[in-house]
Design a protein around this motif. Structure first.
Motif, PDB file in Angstrom:
ATOM      1  N   ASN A 221       0.808  -1.228   0.000  1.00 41.28           N
ATOM      2  CA  ASN A 221       0.000   0.000   0.000  1.00 41.28           C
ATOM      3  C   ASN A 221       0.840   1.277   0.000  1.00 41.28           C
ATOM      4  O   ASN A 221       0.620   2.171   0.828  1.00 41.28           O
TER       5      ASN A 221
ATOM      6  N   GLY B  61      -6.968  -1.494   2.779  1.00 38.72           N
ATOM      7  CA  GLY B  61      -7.987  -0.516   2.416  1.00 38.72           C
ATOM      8  C   GLY B  61      -7.539   0.384   1.278  1.00 38.72           C
ATOM      9  O   GLY B  61      -6.406   0.319   0.802  1.00 38.72           O
ATOM     10  N   LYS B  62      -8.430   1.262   0.843  1.00 37.81           N
ATOM     11  CA  LYS B  62      -8.190   2.145  -0.298  1.00 37.81           C
ATOM     12  C   LYS B  62      -8.194   3.610   0.131  1.00 37.81           C
ATOM     13  O   LYS B  62      -8.961   4.009   1.003  1.00 37.81           O
TER      14      LYS B  62
ATOM     15  N   ALA C  43     -10.716  -2.167   4.140  1.00 40.86           N
ATOM     16  CA  ALA C  43     -11.189  -3.314   3.363  1.00 40.86           C
ATOM     17  C   ALA C  43     -12.447  -3.879   4.019  1.00 40.86           C
ATOM     18  O   ALA C  43     -12.610  -3.830   5.243  1.00 40.86           O
TER      19      ALA C  43
ATOM     20  N   ASP D 163      -6.602  -8.987  -4.556  1.00 40.09           N
ATOM     21  CA  ASP D 163      -6.634  -8.272  -5.833  1.00 40.09           C
ATOM     22  C   ASP D 163      -7.244  -9.125  -6.943  1.00 40.09           C
ATOM     23  O   ASP D 163      -7.957  -8.604  -7.813  1.00 40.09           O
TER      24      ASP D 163
ATOM     25  N   ILE E  82      -8.472   6.676   4.502  1.00 42.21           N
ATOM     26  CA  ILE E  82      -8.461   5.268   4.112  1.00 42.21           C
ATOM     27  C   ILE E  82      -9.821   4.649   4.395  1.00 42.21           C
ATOM     28  O   ILE E  82     -10.324   4.701   5.519  1.00 42.21           O
ATOM     29  N   LYS E  83     -10.388   4.056   3.366  1.00 43.42           N
ATOM     30  CA  LYS E  83     -11.595   3.256   3.526  1.00 43.42           C
ATOM     31  C   LYS E  83     -11.151   1.818   3.745  1.00 43.42           C
ATOM     32  O   LYS E  83     -10.545   1.201   2.878  1.00 43.42           O
TER      33      LYS E  83
ATOM     34  N   LYS F 268     -10.848 -11.371  -4.647  1.00 41.46           N
ATOM     35  CA  LYS F 268     -11.678 -10.633  -3.698  1.00 41.46           C
ATOM     36  C   LYS F 268     -11.985 -11.453  -2.435  1.00 41.46           C
ATOM     37  O   LYS F 268     -12.724 -12.437  -2.480  1.00 41.46           O
TER      38      LYS F 268
ATOM     39  N   ASP G  15       0.652   3.759  -1.810  1.00 44.19           N
ATOM     40  CA  ASP G  15      -0.188   4.928  -2.072  1.00 44.19           C
ATOM     41  C   ASP G  15      -0.702   5.566  -0.787  1.00 44.19           C
ATOM     42  O   ASP G  15      -1.077   6.744  -0.776  1.00 44.19           O
ATOM     43  N   HIS G  16      -0.697   4.826   0.325  1.00 42.96           N
ATOM     44  CA  HIS G  16      -1.148   5.389   1.600  1.00 42.96           C
ATOM     45  C   HIS G  16      -0.198   6.450   2.134  1.00 42.96           C
ATOM     46  O   HIS G  16      -0.533   7.164   3.089  1.00 42.96           O
TER      47      HIS G  16
ATOM     48  N   LYS H  29      -2.746  -9.803   0.006  1.00 43.10           N
ATOM     49  CA  LYS H  29      -2.865  -8.748  -1.008  1.00 43.10           C
ATOM     50  C   LYS H  29      -3.107  -9.295  -2.414  1.00 43.10           C
ATOM     51  O   LYS H  29      -4.109  -8.915  -3.066  1.00 43.10           O
TER      52      LYS H  29
ATOM     53  N   GLU I  20      -9.357   7.167  -0.260  1.00 41.66           N
ATOM     54  CA  GLU I  20     -10.492   7.865  -0.842  1.00 41.66           C
ATOM     55  C   GLU I  20     -10.681   9.188  -0.116  1.00 41.66           C
ATOM     56  O   GLU I  20     -10.864   9.203   1.111  1.00 41.66           O
TER      57      GLU I  20
END
Length: 353
Positions: free
Chosen positions: A124, A216-217, A226, A164, A223-224, A167, A126-127, A160, A219
């Protein structure tokens, strides 16, 4: 590449000692100060680290180095690696970040804060966007980046690529955790020898909550988490190093076992693309033997010893959406000191330092 001066906070425990091992002669970082609690401050490192845990000796030129207090004015360096106990890390790390220092931390104190990145560089990166949010929220000149719980790191890294591609719906994990994870002096011998202790205080919520944050993602600057379900049971076992985890997984999409093995073997991330010094070429190693992985044989696997997770016994469950596997990761290397170092390397390579 110019070396960055660094300090190590909490230099005497198991993780602090691993940090000494991994940062000594590091190509990008230069140890300029080592810090610990008031009990150790003012002593030479050889006198402070009396319970030396590693087979290597204390580096000769650090043996007589004076341990300083965990204060930004004494541990002067733009980058701090924190192996502090969680009960004091909250205050100390905050002071360092406020003073303009970048703190890459192994402590649990800030992991679940909404504006603090909880990073596995392959999973992650991107976090790291939370760094700007954190500095704005707190008015700090520096910032804090954390690594996960030692058990959650191996688990989240293996989950992970499965998540991906297929799911995740539900994860049940049972852990068999090494005694080095309890720190020094650790679990008394009379309690752990010939025994399994089916409870580790605070461990199960960390494994569950941190895994959902990591996967999580990002947004809208947050972080939202998972949305799959996860349950953990954590046990202490008489193994020195290396956490073993048996995992039952239900996926939302059918998961062919050979395809699962393929996506695990092929999994790579930014550390491999950037060729970071502490990044293994293969972060996940898949074994086909029916009795592997084993901690004694597999905890140091990989091109950077101790930094890969090893997975085996990948087998179908009771339908096409369920599978089981066993994984091992080195708890004080990939699960602690190595994770902190790899996070710092990622920050440097991506111009966050």
């Amino acid at each position: 590449m110019k070396k960055i001066d660094v300090s190590i906070l909490g230099c005497t425990g198991t993780v602090g000692q691993r940090l000494i091992e991994m940062l000594y002669n590091h190509p990008w970082f230069n140890i300029v100060s080592i810090a610990a609690s008031e009990r150790s401050a003012g002593k030479t490192y050889k006198d402070a680290a009396v319970n030396w845990y590693l087979p290597m000796d204390i580096p000769e030129d650090l043996r007589d180095t004076t341990v300083v207090d965990t204060d930004p004015s004494e541990a002067e360096a733009p980058l701090a690696f924190s192996a502090l106990p969680s009960e004091i890390a909250k205050e100390v790390e905050g002071k360092f970040a406020e003073a303009g220092c970048v703190v890459t931390s192994n402590a649990s104190s800030y992991r679940m804060e909404k504006d603090v990145p909880l990073i596995i560089p392959e999973v992650n990166p991107d976090h790291l966007q939370l760094i700007d949010v954190q500095k704005e929220n707190r008015g700090w000149r520096g910032y804090i980046v954390t690594d996960p719980n030692c058990t959650a790191i191996g688990l989240a890294m293996v989950l992970k690529p499965i998540h991906d591609h297929f799911k995740l719906d539900t994860v049940y994990v049972n852990t068999m955790q090494a005694i080095s994870g309890a720190g020094l002096p650790g679990v008394p011998g009379l309690l752990i020898t010939d025994n399994v202790i089916p409870y580790i205080k605070g461990e199960e919520p960390k494994v569950m909550n941190e895994t959902l944050k990591i996967l999580g993602k990002m947004e809208d600057k947050q972080i939202k988490f998972a949305d799959f379900k996860i349950v953990a049971s954590c046990n202490r076992v008489p193994v020195i190093d290396g956490h073993t985890e048996t995992v039952f997984i239900r996926t939302k999409e059918p998961a062919d076992i050979e395809e699962v093995k393929k996506v695990l073997r092929e999994f790579k991330g930014e550390p491999q693309e950037l060729n970071l010094p502490s990044a293994p070429k293969q972060p996940i190693i898949v074994r086909e033997e029916e009795d592997r992985p084993q901690p004694r044989l597999d905890r140091m696997a990989g091109t950077v010893p101790g930094m890969s997770a090893t997975v085996g016994r990948i087998r179908p469950g009771f339908d096409e959406n369920t599978l089981l596997l066993t994984l091992i990761s080195h708890n004080t290397i990939r699960g602690a000191a190595g994770a902190v170092v790899l996070n710092a390397e990622l920050l440097y390579a991506k111009n966050y330092l």
